[in-house]
Motif scaffolding. Structure first.
Motif, PDB file in Angstrom:
ATOM      1  N   ASP A 126       0.729  -1.286   0.082  1.00  0.00           N
ATOM      2  CA  ASP A 126       0.026  -0.180   0.017  1.00  0.00           C
ATOM      3  C   ASP A 126       0.839   1.307  -0.030  1.00  0.00           C
ATOM      4  OD1 ASP A 126      -2.408  -1.426   1.829  1.00  0.00           O
ATOM      5  OD2 ASP A 126      -2.443  -1.338   0.051  1.00  0.00           O
ATOM      6  N   VAL A 127       1.998   1.298   0.711  1.00  0.00           N
ATOM      7  CA  VAL A 127       2.712   2.384   0.708  1.00  0.00           C
ATOM      8  C   VAL A 127       3.319   2.798  -0.453  1.00  0.00           C
ATOM      9  CG1 VAL A 127       4.869   3.040   1.894  1.00  0.00           C
ATOM     10  CG2 VAL A 127       3.425   2.116   3.363  1.00  0.00           C
ATOM     11  N   VAL A 128       3.815   1.899  -1.278  1.00  0.00           N
ATOM     12  CA  VAL A 128       4.329   2.414  -2.530  1.00  0.00           C
ATOM     13  C   VAL A 128       3.389   2.931  -3.432  1.00  0.00           C
ATOM     14  CG1 VAL A 128       5.983   0.645  -2.242  1.00  0.00           C
ATOM     15  CG2 VAL A 128       4.015   0.150  -3.441  1.00  0.00           C
ATOM     16  N   ARG A 129       1.992   2.961  -2.980  1.00  0.00           N
ATOM     17  CA  ARG A 129       0.991   3.515  -3.925  1.00  0.00           C
ATOM     18  C   ARG A 129       0.445   4.573  -3.293  1.00  0.00           C
ATOM     19  NH1 ARG A 129      -2.936  -1.559  -5.296  1.00  0.00           N
ATOM     20  NH2 ARG A 129      -2.575  -1.870  -2.994  1.00  0.00           N
ATOM     21  N   THR A 130       0.955   5.065  -2.138  1.00  0.00           N
ATOM     22  CA  THR A 130       0.184   6.366  -1.624  1.00  0.00           C
ATOM     23  C   THR A 130       0.360   7.606  -2.492  1.00  0.00           C
ATOM     24  OG1 THR A 130       1.799   5.615  -0.003  1.00  0.00           O
ATOM     25  CG2 THR A 130      -0.067   7.113   0.552  1.00  0.00           C
TER      26      THR A 130
ATOM     27  N   PRO B 101       0.292   8.620  -5.698  1.00  0.00           N
ATOM     28  CA  PRO B 101       1.034   8.306  -6.899  1.00  0.00           C
ATOM     29  C   PRO B 101       1.562   9.777  -7.571  1.00  0.00           C
ATOM     30  CG  PRO B 101      -0.968   7.399  -7.242  1.00  0.00           C
ATOM     31  CD  PRO B 101      -1.039   8.089  -5.965  1.00  0.00           C
ATOM     32  N   GLY B 102       0.630  10.882  -7.312  1.00  0.00           N
ATOM     33  CA  GLY B 102       1.013  12.033  -8.108  1.00  0.00           C
ATOM     34  C   GLY B 102       2.223  12.884  -7.366  1.00  0.00           C
ATOM     35  N   VAL B 103       2.451  12.710  -6.116  1.00  0.00           N
ATOM     36  CA  VAL B 103       3.197  13.455  -5.281  1.00  0.00           C
ATOM     37  C   VAL B 103       4.748  12.872  -5.373  1.00  0.00           C
ATOM     38  CG1 VAL B 103       3.558  14.762  -3.120  1.00  0.00           C
ATOM     39  CG2 VAL B 103       1.216  14.271  -4.082  1.00  0.00           C
ATOM     40  N   ASP B 104       5.753  13.674  -5.635  1.00  0.00           N
ATOM     41  CA  ASP B 104       6.826  12.940  -5.555  1.00  0.00           C
ATOM     42  C   ASP B 104       7.536  12.835  -4.125  1.00  0.00           C
ATOM     43  OD1 ASP B 104       8.362  14.688  -8.512  1.00  0.00           O
ATOM     44  OD2 ASP B 104       7.359  12.564  -8.322  1.00  0.00           O
ATOM     45  N   PHE B 105       7.069  13.459  -3.315  1.00  0.00           N
ATOM     46  CA  PHE B 105       7.688  13.460  -1.941  1.00  0.00           C
ATOM     47  C   PHE B 105       7.233  11.902  -1.389  1.00  0.00           C
ATOM     48  CE2 PHE B 105       8.609  14.381   2.275  1.00  0.00           C
ATOM     49  CZ  PHE B 105       7.671  13.873   2.932  1.00  0.00           C
ATOM     50  N   PHE B 106       6.208  11.085  -1.835  1.00  0.00           N
ATOM     51  CA  PHE B 106       5.873   9.868  -1.179  1.00  0.00           C
ATOM     52  C   PHE B 106       6.860   8.770  -2.112  1.00  0.00           C
ATOM     53  CE2 PHE B 106       3.533  11.331   1.987  1.00  0.00           C
ATOM     54  CZ  PHE B 106       2.600  12.223   1.371  1.00  0.00           C
ATOM     55  N   ARG B 107       7.422   9.260  -3.051  1.00  0.00           N
ATOM     56  CA  ARG B 107       8.247   8.131  -3.847  1.00  0.00           C
ATOM     57  C   ARG B 107       9.773   8.143  -3.246  1.00  0.00           C
ATOM     58  NH1 ARG B 107       4.100   8.426  -5.298  1.00  0.00           N
ATOM     59  NH2 ARG B 107       4.201   6.538  -3.898  1.00  0.00           N
ATOM     60  N   LYS B 108      10.062   9.020  -2.435  1.00  0.00           N
ATOM     61  CA  LYS B 108      11.335   9.007  -2.043  1.00  0.00           C
ATOM     62  C   LYS B 108      11.176   7.544  -0.671  1.00  0.00           C
ATOM     63  CE  LYS B 108      11.847  12.943  -0.246  1.00  0.00           C
ATOM     64  NZ  LYS B 108      12.257  14.581   0.200  1.00  0.00           N
ATOM     65  N   GLU B 109      12.636   6.783  -1.124  1.00  0.00           N
ATOM     66  CA  GLU B 109      12.730   5.721  -0.289  1.00  0.00           C
ATOM     67  C   GLU B 109      12.738   5.662   1.185  1.00  0.00           C
ATOM     68  OE1 GLU B 109      12.668   2.894  -1.943  1.00  0.00           O
ATOM     69  OE2 GLU B 109      12.439   1.955   0.106  1.00  0.00           O
ATOM     70  N   THR B 110      13.101   7.121   1.714  1.00  0.00           N
ATOM     71  CA  THR B 110      13.331   7.442   3.257  1.00  0.00           C
ATOM     72  C   THR B 110      11.879   7.560   3.440  1.00  0.00           C
ATOM     73  OG1 THR B 110      13.620   9.595   2.687  1.00  0.00           O
ATOM     74  CG2 THR B 110      15.586   8.355   3.368  1.00  0.00           C
TER      75      THR B 110
ATOM     76  N   MET C 185      -5.165   3.306   6.101  1.00  0.00           N
ATOM     77  CA  MET C 185      -4.545   3.824   7.033  1.00  0.00           C
ATOM     78  C   MET C 185      -3.085   4.561   6.579  1.00  0.00           C
ATOM     79  SD  MET C 185      -4.371   1.054  10.217  1.00  0.00           S
ATOM     80  CE  MET C 185      -5.642   0.449  10.940  1.00  0.00           C
ATOM     81  N   HIS C 186      -2.736   3.880   5.222  1.00  0.00           N
ATOM     82  CA  HIS C 186      -1.478   4.755   4.937  1.00  0.00           C
ATOM     83  C   HIS C 186      -1.834   5.995   4.437  1.00  0.00           C
ATOM     84  CE1 HIS C 186      -3.521   2.918   1.474  1.00  0.00           C
ATOM     85  NE2 HIS C 186      -2.887   3.378   0.662  1.00  0.00           N
ATOM     86  N   GLU C 187      -3.112   6.054   3.996  1.00  0.00           N
ATOM     87  CA  GLU C 187      -3.458   7.484   3.385  1.00  0.00           C
ATOM     88  C   GLU C 187      -3.817   8.449   4.447  1.00  0.00           C
ATOM     89  OE1 GLU C 187      -4.796   8.392   0.098  1.00  0.00           O
ATOM     90  OE2 GLU C 187      -3.846   6.597  -0.687  1.00  0.00           O
ATOM     91  N   ILE C 188      -4.108   7.874   5.786  1.00  0.00           N
ATOM     92  CA  ILE C 188      -4.250   8.947   6.808  1.00  0.00           C
ATOM     93  C   ILE C 188      -2.732   9.385   7.250  1.00  0.00           C
ATOM     94  CG2 ILE C 188      -4.848   9.261   9.012  1.00  0.00           C
ATOM     95  CD1 ILE C 188      -7.381   8.592   7.781  1.00  0.00           C
ATOM     96  N   LEU C 189      -1.749   8.188   7.099  1.00  0.00           N
ATOM     97  CA  LEU C 189      -0.393   8.725   7.701  1.00  0.00           C
ATOM     98  C   LEU C 189       0.258   9.671   6.603  1.00  0.00           C
ATOM     99  CD1 LEU C 189       1.882   8.569   9.566  1.00  0.00           C
ATOM    100  CD2 LEU C 189       2.410   6.329   8.107  1.00  0.00           C
ATOM    101  N   ALA C 190      -0.130   9.562   5.408  1.00  0.00           N
ATOM    102  CA  ALA C 190       0.761  10.220   4.402  1.00  0.00           C
ATOM    103  C   ALA C 190       0.844  11.841   4.497  1.00  0.00           C
ATOM    104  CB  ALA C 190       0.278   9.951   2.898  1.00  0.00           C
TER     105      ALA C 190
END
Lengths: 182, 731
Positions: free
Chosen positions: B173-177, B179-188, B213-218
């Motif tokens: 799920d996390v890798v798909r949070t 998708p448009g925002v680059d911030f969430f593509r960062k490995e860290t 839950m991942h979408e709440i956390l993001a």
């Protein structure tokens, strides 16, 4: 890294299937490699092993129906070179000196062999020899009292922790042996 | 200047809190400004030298940083009322301490500002501890009895493998949070999310990890990151106080987001619960319970979220907007279809990220119990009610599943607040609401009479007969009555805008009849107030559209007049040399006048010649005619029955009319049969029927015969052509 070592199933000729308790233990997803000493004998057993892990190595036993398995194989896992052979080529069966011959020939740290249907795990001249026995408890002409057993190796860089699972009576007994490479 | 003014105001407040704050960080507070207005102050040039202007601007922004920090909390405001108010009105959009504000609002921190740091440290430590505890390495803590294939609950191997599975699920799920925002593509960032979610799942085995839950956390991570960036940016230029640095230490991104996440999950845990399932001992649900489909058994064990959605529908949607609720019922669109996602993600997927953060500001401000969420659902539904009411099943679903982006988030927030607490909040001013066509009062009066010419009956929100709104209605009605006596432009406009907006905003009860009633009562406030006014309208009613356009035209003429008037006054009063800006403004007004001028010409709508069939004769209403039956509505055209053969005069007329019309030539021979004397269609029909009625057993299926027969009555022609004309016209 978990490596499953088993063999001498002799399904369906001498046994119909693995013991239920063994089957319950063997769930997919935990084991990375499987090393099989041979005598499966049929493709169904091979397919079953394939469901447990994707990386399955089999060597040819004297009752195997698939004639294309190699006679011997060497696999490197972590820092260990592991040799795999069925053991019917070795005369006398299960003799430590003769197996040492094979080990030197293959130049391996761990030699896995079968055919005796008897579990062995010993260290000889700083090399490790494992015989997983028969996972189904198939009979042996020389010995009628066979205990179903198989071996699970946990390879961590230069240490091997070997877990032996034996079906004694109706219980699964686990033993732990550690081997360090110098 | 603004700055000095604010200093004067704030100094008195400073006295009260300087004691406490100084001990905190030793800053001296020269002026307070709300962050939103900081740009205005910055614009005021303080020094002429460029370098120092730069410096001073930088230091201003940095100074503002500290002040912003101070402003988050006034010690005499224990319930954070000021902060809540700011959050609700969307003022936190530009805040550099948003994460801190959120923590304060959600009571992650207690209300005592001095203990914030202590609590922060405690939370961070707790998180460290947890993550250590759950990081189970069977090789390190190996029990000699344990073996890797062990599947007992106590086995660390088993735990290890279960953890791996859980992490794999979370990672999916996390890798798909976002998708448009680059911030969430960062490995860290992804790793941080995984860790936080994992620790949460292990610490709360009854909640475990559920998709969503991942979408709440993001967004939490995002907000924290932004705050960290702001801190680092400020730190580059100027040393920042220790308290702030510690509060926003980037190294503790995970721990801080974890504390926020836990709090939020407490509030919305009910949306994630499934009643009849308990997690396995190792802390994760068996995979086949991922979706909360209501069990076929029905009522027995229902998921909490379905119960809540049901209650939203019954208790909030139906009273507020019955029509919409019924419409959705009729289409069999149940709330869970889209509602589950709305609630579980706290609308995370419905709005763009910035809007979402503003919405969350408001939701958090309203309290830990997240009570505003239900009202937001209703507000969202009502905001797109027009689109929903207009569409069929698939389009409705499409709108609901992919919420249209054109909706204004502040409108939704205000509406939700209003729904929650009628006393405290005002009815929102509609900004992006498509205008509902309204039934106007008969003929629109011209602007010169001083009325905007339209009966805009204000009304209450559907079924909410709160006293305040009725009073408001009364007042505006009275004001409109007063407007008839030629009040000022501003009043007229106020009436217009107020009633338009409240009118637009109302839900509609389809009372076409009431609109007729409303037409009669344009100025009687008595009936309006007493009955709970209802605005009726007819969609796509041409008369409505026409009157609306006429009203618009009237308004524009009014604008033009007044603008011209003001321009004249101003051009006399202002000396263009002194104020060049004023001259520009005057020129602008000139342009506007000329623009509005074009609308004054001619009649609106321009007369469209009504279409008529080939061969028809245009009949003026004044010419009507000897008819044998009463005319209900005088049509502007009529169809002449083929009752006479009067070739020449008619042909000439027709030729004149149809010069240049396609197919005019072909119509001539047919037209020849029409008489000059035309009879309206209804009458024709009547006579026809009368004739037919008198002939029993007459084969109606043969139009030729009947027409011929009819013709014989009216004319002597036995020509075939009239038949064709009649059939063309009639059938």
């Amino acid at each position: 890294m978990l490596v499953l070592v088993l063999g001498d199933l002799h399904i369906p000729h001498r046994c119909s299937s693995l013991p239920t308790k063994f089957k319950k233990l063997l769930v997919p997803g935990r084991i990375q490699h499987i090393l099989c000493t041979g005598n499966l004998c049929t493709k169904e057993s091979y397919d079953y092993l394939k469901t447990l892990a994707s990386d399955v190595h089999v060597v040819r036993g004297d009752f195997d129906e698939n004639l294309n398995y190699p006679e011997q194989k060497v696999v490197t896992v972590g820092q260990f070179r592991i040799g795999l052979s069925h053991g019917h080529q070795v005369v006398p069966w299960g003799d430590p000196e003769s197996l040492a011959l094979i080990q030197r020939q293959l130049d391996v740290d761990i030699l896995i062999s079968g055919h005796t249907h008897k579990f062995e795990a010993y260290e000889h001249e700083n090399k490790f020899y494992i015989n997983p026995g028969s996972a189904t408890g198939a009979f042996n002409p020389l010995d009628t009292n066979i205990i179903p057993s198989f071996v699970l190796m946990d390879i961590q860089s230069s240490t091997v922790v070997t877990y032996v699972y034996q079906l004694v009576g109706d219980e699964v007994k686990v033993e732990r042996i550690e081997f360090k490479k110098n | 200047m603004k700055k000095s003014q604010s200093v004067n105001i704030m100094i008195s407040q400073d006295q009260g809190e300087s004691g406490k704050e100084d001990s905190e960080n030793g800053e001296d507070l020269s002026s307070h400004t709300i962050p939103g207005t900081s740009e205005c102050s910055e614009r005021s040039p303080s020094v002429t030298d460029e370098a120092s202007v730069d410096c001073s601007e930088k230091s201003i922004s940095v100074q503002k940083y500290e002040e912003e920090w101070e402003q988050i909390y006034f010690h005499e405001d224990p319930d954070l009322g000021e902060l809540r108010r700011r959050a609700v009105t969307g003022n936190l959009r530009a805040s550099r301490f948003r994460s801190v504000c959120w923590r304060a609002l959600l009571s992650v921190f207690s209300n005592d500002k001095s203990s914030w740091l202590k609590e922060l440290r405690r939370f961070r430590q707790h998180y460290e501890q947890m993550s250590q505890e759950f990081c189970v390495d069977p090789w390190l803590n190996s029990n000699p009895e344990d073996n890797p294939l062990n599947q007992n609950a106590g086995s660390s191997w088993h735990q290890h493998f279960c953890d791996n599975e859980l992490k794999a699920v979370i990672r999916q799920d996390v890798v798909r949070t976002f998708p448009g925002v680059d911030f969430f593509r960062k490995e860290t960032v992804q790793k941080a999310m995984l860790n936080v979610l994992f620790v949460y799942a292990r610490e709360n085995p009854d909640m475990c990890y559920r998709q969503g839950m991942h979408e709440i956390l993001a967004p939490l991570l995002f907000v924290l990151h932004c705050d960290h960036q702001a801190l680092l940016h400020t730190k580059e230029q100027v040393p920042v106080s220790d308290a702030v640095s510690e509060m926003l230490d980037p190294a503790y991104l995970e721990a801080d987001s974890y504390s926020l996440f836990c709090l939020i999950m407490e509030g919305i845990s009910c949306y994630y619960k499934i009643n009849d399932s308990a997690p396995s001992a190792t802390g994760y649900f068996p995979p086949n319970l991922q979706s909360p489909v209501p069990p076929p058994g029905g009522k027995g064990k229902e998921n909490e979220i379905l119960v809540q959605l049901e209650s939203i529908k019954e208790n909030l949607l139906v009273p507020n907007d019955k029509e919409l609720a019924e419409y959705l019922n009729r289409l069999e669109i149940t709330l869970p279809v889209f509602g589950i996602r709305w609630l579980r993600l706290l609308f995370g997927r419905e709005f763009p990220l910035q809007d979402l953060l503003v919405l969350w500001d408001a939701i958090f401000a309203e309290g830990k119990d997240f009570g505003l969420v239900h009202y937001v659902v209703v507000a969202m539904l009502v905001a797109i009610r027009n689109q929903l009411l207009d569409s069929d099943y698939t389009t409705c679903l499409m709108h609901l599943m992919r919420y249209p982006g054109a909706v204004d988030i502040t409108f939704i927030i205000e509406h939700a607040l209003y729904l929650k607490d009628h006393q405290k909040y005002n009815r929102p001013v509609c900004t992006s609401f498509p205008p509902l066509p309204k039934k106007s009062s008969g003929q629109p009066e011209s602007h010169r009479s001083g009325h905007s010419g339209r009966h805009l009956s204000t009304h209450s929100l559907p079924r909410t007969k709160s006293v305040s709104s009725v009073n408001r209605d009364e007042k505006s009605q009275q004001r409109k009555a007063r407007a008839a006596s030629g009040s000022s432009l501003s009043d007229r406009f106020k009436n217009y805008t107020r009633s338009t907006k409240s009118g637009q905003w109302s839900a509609v009860k389809s009372h076409r009849s009431s609109s007729v009633r409303g037409e009669g009562d344009s100025n009687t406030s008595g009936t309006a107030a007493g009955t709970g006014i209802v605005e009726g309208f007819a969609l796509n009613d041409p008369t409505v559209i026409i009157s609306e356009l006429q009203r618009a035209r009237a308004v524009m003429s009014l604008c033009r007049l007044k603008l011209a008037q003001y321009r004249g006054i101003l051009s006399e009063a202002i000396n263009p040399a002194e104020y060049p800006d004023a001259q520009q403004a005057l020129d602008g007004m000139n342009e506007l006048c000329s623009l509005l001028n074009t609308w004054n010409h001619g009649d609106f709508p321009p007369d469209v010649e009504p279409a008529y069939e080939a061969g028809e004769v245009r009949v003026e209403p004044s010419q009507a005619v000897h008819t044998t039956a009463p005319q209900v509505i005088p049509p502007r055209r009529s169809v002449a029955p083929p009752n006479q053969l009067a070739l020449r005069p008619v042909a000439e007329k027709v030729r004149r009319r149809e010069a240049g019309r396609p197919g005019g030539g072909a119509a001539l021979p047919i037209a020849s049969s029409h008489s000059i004397l035309s009879v309206p269609l209804e009458t024709f029909k009547e006579t026809f029927e009368v004739h037919m009625g008198s002939r029993k057993g007459f084969p109606l299926s043969d139009p030729l015969k009947s027409m011929r027969h009819l013709n014989r009555n009216h004319s002597d022609s036995s020509d075939d052509r009239p038949l064709q004309a009649a059939s063309f016209v009639e059938f």
